[in-house]
Write a protein that holds these residues in place. Structure first.
Motif, PDB file in Angstrom:
ATOM      1  N   ASP A  86       0.812  -1.218   0.000  1.00 58.63           N
ATOM      2  CA  ASP A  86       0.000   0.000   0.000  1.00 58.63           C
ATOM      3  C   ASP A  86       0.846   1.270   0.000  1.00 58.63           C
ATOM      4  O   ASP A  86       0.313   2.374   0.048  1.00 58.63           O
ATOM      5  CB  ASP A  86      -0.975   0.005   1.181  1.00 58.63           C
ATOM      6  N   ASN A  88       2.712   2.462   2.328  1.00 55.54           N
ATOM      7  CA  ASN A  88       2.812   3.083   3.647  1.00 55.54           C
ATOM      8  C   ASN A  88       4.163   2.760   4.290  1.00 55.54           C
ATOM      9  O   ASN A  88       4.411   1.624   4.678  1.00 55.54           O
ATOM     10  CB  ASN A  88       1.668   2.591   4.530  1.00 55.54           C
ATOM     11  N   THR A  91       4.550   0.835   7.735  1.00 56.59           N
ATOM     12  CA  THR A  91       4.252  -0.586   7.867  1.00 56.59           C
ATOM     13  C   THR A  91       5.419  -1.312   8.531  1.00 56.59           C
ATOM     14  O   THR A  91       6.577  -1.093   8.185  1.00 56.59           O
ATOM     15  CB  THR A  91       3.964  -1.205   6.486  1.00 56.59           C
TER      16      THR A  91
END
Length: 179
Positions: A86, A88, A91
């Motif tokens: 994603d 991010n 994470t």
């Protein structure tokens, strides 16, 4: 760790690349969310589901990076990156067979990291580095050089010094041990 280098991300703070250790043998990688495996040309080679564990290594004789497990059997001559699916950089992932215990509490093992992981063979020094790329703020929050028993002013000074040091290396174009 090796020196730092950073890149600006659109709409975000800078990221920082930190050499975690020299790869010697096989290590393991377990993400807390889905991750993609990409090569140095940004080609997607596979994916790792949350909670699965893969092993990664570098074969110097064949000049090949390897990722095995979770249904993957990847061999690549360009370097390898593990990126959150994603995007991010907050994470979490774990390097389950790494031991980074602290002297004041041997039950704690600091083997969890945020962001991306890269394996990179340096042509000049013939070393394979395991590099963590994460946002500057996550790097600063993860400083483990002090305990919570220190005064608040000490913690603030440590973060200011670490941020200044990182920005200095980012702006000076310091190598990150990969060349």
């Amino acid at each position: 760790p090796v020196a730092f280098s950073g890149t600006e991300q659109l709409g975000q703070e800078p990221s920082i690349r930190v050499g975690l250790f020299k790869l010697d043998g096989t290590e393991q990688f377990t993400p807390s969310a889905d991750y993609r495996v990409k090569d140095g040309n940004n080609a997607e080679l596979g994916s790792i589901p949350a909670g699965a564990t893969v092993a990664f290594s570098y074969d110097g004789d064949a000049a090949m990076y390897r990722v095995v497990g979770a249904g993957l059997n990847i061999q690549s001559s360009p370097y390898i990156r593990f990126e959150p699916a994603d995007g991010n950089l907050g994470t979490l992932f774990t390097l389950p067979n790494r031991e980074r215990r602290v002297s004041w509490n041997k039950s704690l093992n600091y083997n969890k990291y945020r962001g991306m992981l890269e394996l990179r063979h340096g042509e000049k020094n013939n070393t394979v580095w395991v590099i963590n790329e994460l946002l500057m703020e996550y790097y600063l929050k993860g400083l483990a050089e002090t305990s919570n028993n220190q005064p608040e002013a000490f913690h603030k000074a440590l973060v200011v010094a670490a941020r200044t040091y990182a920005y200095y290396h980012m702006q000076s174009g310091a190598e990150d041990g990969n060349t």
